[in-house]
Design an enzyme around this catalytic site. Structure first.
Site, mmCIF file in Angstrom:
data_model
loop_
_atom_site.group_PDB
_atom_site.id
_atom_site.type_symbol
_atom_site.label_atom_id
_atom_site.label_comp_id
_atom_site.label_asym_id
_atom_site.label_seq_id
_atom_site.Cartn_x
_atom_site.Cartn_y
_atom_site.Cartn_z
ATOM 1 N N ILE A 112 -18.469 -7.959 -9.660
ATOM 2 C CA ILE A 112 -19.606 -8.150 -8.560
ATOM 3 C C ILE A 112 -20.014 -8.995 -7.749
ATOM 4 C CG2 ILE A 112 -20.265 -9.328 -11.123
ATOM 5 C CD1 ILE A 112 -22.954 -7.673 -10.904
ATOM 6 N N HIS A 169 -17.482 3.191 6.791
ATOM 7 C CA HIS A 169 -16.669 4.569 7.004
ATOM 8 C C HIS A 169 -14.611 3.902 6.971
ATOM 9 C CE1 HIS A 169 -14.462 2.401 10.414
ATOM 10 N NE2 HIS A 169 -15.674 1.327 10.844
HETATM 11 C C1 LIG Z 1 -21.961 -3.521 -14.625
HETATM 12 C C2 LIG Z 1 -21.132 -4.232 -15.004
HETATM 13 O O1 LIG Z 1 -21.117 -5.253 -15.959
HETATM 14 S S1 LIG Z 1 -19.904 -4.227 -14.420
HETATM 15 C C3 LIG Z 1 -18.414 -5.471 -14.444
HETATM 16 C C4 LIG Z 1 -18.764 -6.721 -13.804
HETATM 17 N N1 LIG Z 1 -17.851 -7.820 -13.801
HETATM 18 C C5 LIG Z 1 -17.216 -8.386 -13.162
HETATM 19 O O2 LIG Z 1 -17.016 -8.157 -11.920
HETATM 20 C C6 LIG Z 1 -16.832 -9.023 -13.687
HETATM 21 C C7 LIG Z 1 -15.097 -9.929 -13.327
HETATM 22 N N2 LIG Z 1 -14.798 -10.898 -13.796
HETATM 23 C C8 LIG Z 1 -14.522 -12.141 -12.650
HETATM 24 O O3 LIG Z 1 -14.422 -12.470 -11.997
HETATM 25 C C9 LIG Z 1 -13.324 -13.232 -14.363
HETATM 26 O O4 LIG Z 1 -13.998 -14.063 -14.077
HETATM 27 C C10 LIG Z 1 -11.638 -12.547 -13.024
HETATM 28 C C11 LIG Z 1 -11.050 -11.186 -13.539
HETATM 29 C C12 LIG Z 1 -11.681 -13.206 -11.834
HETATM 30 C C13 LIG Z 1 -10.963 -13.968 -14.059
HETATM 31 O O5 LIG Z 1 -10.990 -13.667 -15.606
HETATM 32 P P1 LIG Z 1 -9.768 -14.640 -16.430
HETATM 33 O O6 LIG Z 1 -8.430 -13.705 -16.635
HETATM 34 O O7 LIG Z 1 -10.611 -14.312 -17.984
HETATM 35 O O8 LIG Z 1 -9.890 -15.771 -15.814
HETATM 36 P P2 LIG Z 1 -9.950 -17.211 -16.426
HETATM 37 O O9 LIG Z 1 -11.992 -16.613 -16.835
HETATM 38 O O10 LIG Z 1 -9.572 -18.019 -17.319
HETATM 39 O O11 LIG Z 1 -10.352 -17.556 -15.298
HETATM 40 C C14 LIG Z 1 -9.626 -18.650 -14.487
HETATM 41 C C15 LIG Z 1 -10.078 -19.448 -13.603
HETATM 42 O O12 LIG Z 1 -10.503 -18.459 -12.385
HETATM 43 C C16 LIG Z 1 -11.722 -18.953 -11.968
HETATM 44 N N3 LIG Z 1 -12.052 -17.811 -11.938
HETATM 45 C C17 LIG Z 1 -12.297 -16.981 -12.815
HETATM 46 N N4 LIG Z 1 -13.360 -15.587 -11.719
HETATM 47 C C18 LIG Z 1 -13.570 -16.691 -11.078
HETATM 48 C C19 LIG Z 1 -14.268 -15.766 -9.976
HETATM 49 N N5 LIG Z 1 -15.082 -14.855 -9.781
HETATM 50 N N6 LIG Z 1 -14.835 -17.050 -8.407
HETATM 51 C C20 LIG Z 1 -13.693 -17.897 -8.566
HETATM 52 N N7 LIG Z 1 -12.609 -18.360 -9.847
HETATM 53 C C21 LIG Z 1 -13.198 -17.526 -10.990
HETATM 54 C C22 LIG Z 1 -11.853 -19.584 -13.463
HETATM 55 O O13 LIG Z 1 -12.672 -20.771 -13.636
HETATM 56 C C23 LIG Z 1 -10.687 -20.046 -13.804
HETATM 57 O O14 LIG Z 1 -10.159 -21.433 -12.944
HETATM 58 P P3 LIG Z 1 -9.783 -22.779 -14.007
HETATM 59 O O15 LIG Z 1 -8.124 -22.502 -14.230
HETATM 60 O O16 LIG Z 1 -9.667 -23.925 -12.441
HETATM 61 O O17 LIG Z 1 -10.659 -23.691 -14.770
#
Ligand SMILES: CC(=O)SCCNC(=O)CCNC(=O)[C@H](O)C(C)(C)COP(=O)(O)OP(=O)(O)OC[C@H]1O[C@@H](n2cnc3c(N)ncnc32)[C@H](O)[C@@H]1OP(=O)(O)O
Length: 207
Positions: free
Chosen positions: A163, A133
């Site tokens: 996600i 809400h």
């Molecule tokens: C229908 C569909 O498909 S809809 C789309 C759904 N997709 C999503 O939700 C994607 C969400 N994206 C993520 O979670 C990505 O990992 C992001 C955007 C947070 C980071 O991506 P990038 O900017 O490329 O960062 P990168 O992969 O280099 O990670 C950087 C650091 O953060 C960490 N990290 C990345 N994602 C996460 C996460 N979700 N949770 C915890 N740690 C994370 C990595 O392990 C890395 O750590 P390190 O430096 O100790 O090795």
């Protein structure tokens, strides 16, 4: 007579948009994309830039592009060309009293938006996302599948919540923020950063 729709974009996201459109009663005429697809999953009608929009005054258009800034830019281009932008809400979604949903927004199957929340234009509420809400989700933002947003949360423009992430009540997330998959957002997040983890911490400033 059925309402007709043309979808912009021919990537994976456009497939799910086409399904929501059909379930919502539209007749799908086909897809536009500036890059001609190698393996089209429907009728390819040409490029976004060269399409004769004026000849389709009775047809609705929907921008099915996952990238937030690109989706918003293409929507502006279409509006300038005189195209009518549809809002697509899957029949399985539940919207509470006083909820408003902006132009060009997609509400996917299984979403729930509770009372008095405001969802902006060109937003994606992806599969089974919930917004409780009195929330605000700004223009051009994307809540990925399975995101849960508690009450009275504010999310800015062009923000992507990854996600399965959760946001506790009354938190403010800024513009152009990226929240990582599975994060728990328990504090306000400023504009233009990426935050990940449980609890979510800022790991970088976005370009
Ligand atoms: C229908 C569909 O498909 S809809 C789309 C759904 N997709 C999503 O939700 C994607 C969400 N994206 C993520 O979670 C990505 O990992 C992001 C955007 C947070 C980071 O991506 P990038 O900017 O490329 O960062 P990168 O992969 O280099 O990670 C950087 C650091 O953060 C960490 N990290 C990345 N994602 C996460 C996460 N979700 N949770 C915890 N740690 C994370 C990595 O392990 C890395 O750590 P390190 O430096 O100790 O090795």
């Amino acid at each position: 007579m059925k309402k007709t729709l043309i979808i912009i974009g021919m990537g994976g996201h456009s497939k799910v948009v086409a399904d929501v459109a059909r379930r919502s009663g539209y007749e799908l005429l086909g897809f536009l994309d500036n890059r001609k697809p190698d393996a089209p999953h429907g009728t390819y009608l040409g490029t976004v830039d060269e399409f004769p929009y004026a000849q389709y005054a009775d047809t609705w258009f929907f921008v099915a592009i996952g990238n937030n800034p690109v989706r918003q830019k293409v929507a502006e281009q279409l509006k300038a060309a005189g195209a009518k932008l549809a809002t697509l809400i899957d029949p399985s979604a539940l919207l509470g009293s006083g909820v408003t949903v902006g132009e060009g927004t997609l509400v996917m199957p299984g979403c729930i938006v509770n009372a008095d929340s405001t969802i902006g234009s060109q937003v994606i509420l992806n599969t089974a996302a919930t917004v409780d809400h009195d929330c605000v989700v700004g223009d051009g933002s994307h809540l990925s599948p399975g995101v849960h947003v508690a009450g009275t949360v504010q999310i800015g423009n062009l923000t992507h919540v990854g996600i399965g992430a959760s946001v506790i009540q009354s938190v403010k997330i800024g513009d152009r923020v990226v929240i990582g998959a599975g994060a728990a957002v328990v504090r306000d997040v400023p504009d233009g950063v990426t935050a990940v983890g449980v609890p979510a911490k800022i790991i970088k400033t976005n370009e």
